[in-house]
Design an enzyme around this catalytic site. Structure first.
Site, PDB file in Angstrom:
ATOM      1  N   GLY A 192       0.818  -1.212   0.000  1.00  0.00           N
ATOM      2  CA  GLY A 192       0.000   0.000   0.000  1.00  0.00           C
ATOM      3  C   GLY A 192       0.849   1.259   0.000  1.00  0.00           C
ATOM      4  O   GLY A 192       2.085   1.205   0.062  1.00  0.00           O
ATOM      5  N   VAL A 194       1.175   3.624   2.305  1.00  0.00           N
ATOM      6  CA  VAL A 194       1.934   3.798   3.545  1.00  0.00           C
ATOM      7  C   VAL A 194       2.989   2.709   3.679  1.00  0.00           C
ATOM      8  O   VAL A 194       4.113   2.968   4.133  1.00  0.00           O
ATOM      9  CB  VAL A 194       0.992   3.814   4.765  1.00  0.00           C
ATOM     10  CG1 VAL A 194       1.784   3.852   6.069  1.00  0.00           C
ATOM     11  CG2 VAL A 194       0.056   5.014   4.685  1.00  0.00           C
ATOM     12  N   ARG A 208      -3.866 -11.608  -2.890  1.00  0.00           N
ATOM     13  CA  ARG A 208      -3.754 -11.148  -4.282  1.00  0.00           C
ATOM     14  C   ARG A 208      -2.429 -10.432  -4.562  1.00  0.00           C
ATOM     15  O   ARG A 208      -2.006 -10.329  -5.706  1.00  0.00           O
ATOM     16  CB  ARG A 208      -4.935 -10.243  -4.661  1.00  0.00           C
ATOM     17  CG  ARG A 208      -4.982  -8.914  -3.983  1.00  0.00           C
ATOM     18  CD  ARG A 208      -6.166  -8.082  -4.469  1.00  0.00           C
ATOM     19  NE  ARG A 208      -6.219  -6.779  -3.817  1.00  0.00           N
ATOM     20  CZ  ARG A 208      -6.771  -6.547  -2.644  1.00  0.00           C
ATOM     21  NH1 ARG A 208      -7.353  -7.541  -1.983  1.00  0.00           N
ATOM     22  NH2 ARG A 208      -6.775  -5.335  -2.113  1.00  0.00           N
ATOM     23  N   ARG A 223      -6.654   2.757  18.520  1.00  0.00           N
ATOM     24  CA  ARG A 223      -6.225   4.063  19.028  1.00  0.00           C
ATOM     25  C   ARG A 223      -6.900   4.479  20.329  1.00  0.00           C
ATOM     26  O   ARG A 223      -6.270   5.045  21.212  1.00  0.00           O
ATOM     27  CB  ARG A 223      -6.455   5.141  17.959  1.00  0.00           C
ATOM     28  CG  ARG A 223      -5.516   5.033  16.784  1.00  0.00           C
ATOM     29  CD  ARG A 223      -5.868   6.062  15.724  1.00  0.00           C
ATOM     30  NE  ARG A 223      -5.099   5.850  14.497  1.00  0.00           N
ATOM     31  CZ  ARG A 223      -5.483   6.273  13.304  1.00  0.00           C
ATOM     32  NH1 ARG A 223      -6.638   6.916  13.176  1.00  0.00           N
ATOM     33  NH2 ARG A 223      -4.729   6.052  12.239  1.00  0.00           N
ATOM     34  N   CYS A 254      -3.250  10.748  10.781  1.00  0.00           N
ATOM     35  CA  CYS A 254      -2.272  11.651  10.158  1.00  0.00           C
ATOM     36  C   CYS A 254      -2.519  13.115  10.507  1.00  0.00           C
ATOM     37  O   CYS A 254      -1.588  13.848  10.841  1.00  0.00           O
ATOM     38  CB  CYS A 254      -2.271  11.456   8.641  1.00  0.00           C
ATOM     39  SG  CYS A 254      -3.912  11.414   7.911  1.00  0.00           S
ATOM     40  N   HIS A 273      -0.974  17.185   4.168  1.00  0.00           N
ATOM     41  CA  HIS A 273      -2.162  17.800   4.751  1.00  0.00           C
ATOM     42  C   HIS A 273      -1.801  19.190   5.285  1.00  0.00           C
ATOM     43  O   HIS A 273      -0.731  19.382   5.867  1.00  0.00           O
ATOM     44  CB  HIS A 273      -2.695  16.969   5.918  1.00  0.00           C
ATOM     45  CG  HIS A 273      -3.262  15.638   5.531  1.00  0.00           C
ATOM     46  ND1 HIS A 273      -3.518  15.277   4.230  1.00  0.00           N
ATOM     47  CD2 HIS A 273      -3.634  14.572   6.302  1.00  0.00           C
ATOM     48  CE1 HIS A 273      -4.025  14.053   4.210  1.00  0.00           C
ATOM     49  NE2 HIS A 273      -4.100  13.602   5.446  1.00  0.00           N
ATOM     50  N   ASN A 318       1.504  13.697   4.922  1.00  0.00           N
ATOM     51  CA  ASN A 318       0.608  12.772   5.637  1.00  0.00           C
ATOM     52  C   ASN A 318       1.026  11.319   5.527  1.00  0.00           C
ATOM     53  O   ASN A 318       0.705  10.504   6.393  1.00  0.00           O
ATOM     54  CB  ASN A 318      -0.821  12.919   5.103  1.00  0.00           C
ATOM     55  CG  ASN A 318      -0.908  12.710   3.605  1.00  0.00           C
ATOM     56  OD1 ASN A 318      -0.316  13.479   2.835  1.00  0.00           O
ATOM     57  ND2 ASN A 318      -1.635  11.705   3.165  1.00  0.00           N
TER      58      ASN A 318
END
Length: 340
Positions: free
Chosen positions: A15, A17, A42, A102, A133, A246, A319
């Site tokens: 991904g 990140v 996948r 979190r 973020c 951001h 971000n």
């Protein structure tokens, strides 16, 4: 950095990140003994480069964490809820980038420049949460102000890049922009409305109180990280047609007398902060300048003339880096140095 070499697993390696976590581990010369790259079925079999080596991505399973010291998770909330406890039970420490853990009171929520001491609580569940973020960059800039002047209230409006939604959103902005320039039909799959040349006051799902989950994350996470439930916080989060970084307009009211000049002096040497605040020369934080960097850029610091103890700030950070990957790797560095 300690000399002990660490066995790392990276869940969600393919991904946006995950890509950046690999880069951060390389750039920061993290003391790696071995690295295991994990993803969904996948994506298994793909090859990714790490420090000049080609490493095959493996499927994330319940048996992926044997012999691992630290597991970096960036594979989404449902994956984290399922696999983070399994990884912790296998004996490794999980640093999770999703929202799954979190607000669990037993799980530390850590920004190393703000509350590194909270890392010690990883022993509760074997999990450390990486904050949202938009929260990370805000608390990096505001915590020195809170320590000095005690923050009473925060009003924040965000201007968030599409990379926060992932690789498909980056592609959608690119494709829509190209289509508009060439007078072609606009296709939208990721967002409910066109993002190109537009602003969407809608990040994540709407809740019963009229706020989005993203907005409430900023409220609740900020209080937890700064260890102060008395701070009044209200947020409006907006997706803008920017690829990376951001930006945030933040208004702060403090208990003690404050001034723009004092805040500028305070932030000049604050950890993780770069002050860019010379409006007379058109110098202020820009998304394009923050992209690719790990610092939080702060500028446009000025007194709120409508309020006795009020300050306005403009806060910008990448971000994907400081807002996700870098913060997680910084936590891993502290674990390697002080706890393993």
């Amino acid at each position: 950095m300690g000399q002990k070499k660490i066995n790392i697993a990276l869940a969600g390696a393919t991904g946006a990140v995950g890509d950046q976590m690999i880069t951060c581990l390389e750039e920061r010369e993290f003391p790696i003994k071995s690295i295991k790259l994990l993803a969904s079925r996948r994506s298994a079999g793909r090859k990714l480069n790490f420090n000049g080596q080609s490493i095959e991505v493996e499927e994330l399973t319940e048996n992926s964490f044997k012999g691992i010291d630290i597991a970096l998770f960036s594979a989404g909330g449902s994956t984290s809820k399922k696999f983070a406890p399994i990884a912790a039970k296998s004996g490794c420490i999980v640093i999770d980038n999703s929202s799954a853990w979190r607000m669990d009171p037993a799980v530390p929520l850590v920004v190393p420049e703000v509350n590194p001491q909270a890392i010690a609580d990883y022993t509760n569940k074997g999990i450390i949460a990486n904050p949202n973020c938009s929260t990370i960059q805000m608390v990096v800039a505001l915590f020195p102000i809170h320590k000095q002047f005690k923050i009473k209230r925060i009003v924040v409006s965000t201007y968030q890049a599409v990379s926060g939604t992932g690789k498909k959103a980056i592609a959608e902005l690119f494709d829509q922009t190209r289509a508009m320039i060439n007078f072609l039909d606009i296709k939208k799959n990721v967002y409910p409305h066109r993002i190109a040349f537009n602003c969407l006051p809608h990040i994540d799902q709407f809740e019963e109180n009229g706020y989005t989950k993203e907005e409430m994350k900023m409220v609740n996470e900020t209080r937890k990280i700064m260890e102060d439930d008395t701070i009044g916080i209200t947020a409006t989060t907006v997706r803008v047609p920017v690829f990376f970084s951001h930006s945030e307009a933040v208004n702060v009211e403090t208990v003690k007398p404050v001034s723009a000049a004092r805040v500028q002096d305070l932030l000049k040497n604050a950890p993780g902060v770069k002050l860019v605040d010379d409006p007379s020369n058109n110098l202020y934080p820009l998304a394009i300048d923050a992209a690719g960097h790990d610092l939080t850029f702060v500028g446009r610091i000025r007194d709120d003339e409508s309020l006795e103890n009020g300050i306005n700030l403009w806060i910008v950070a990448d971000n994907i880096r400081k807002g996700a990957a870098t913060n997680a790797v910084q936590i891993a560095e502290l674990l390697a140095q002080q706890y393993l």
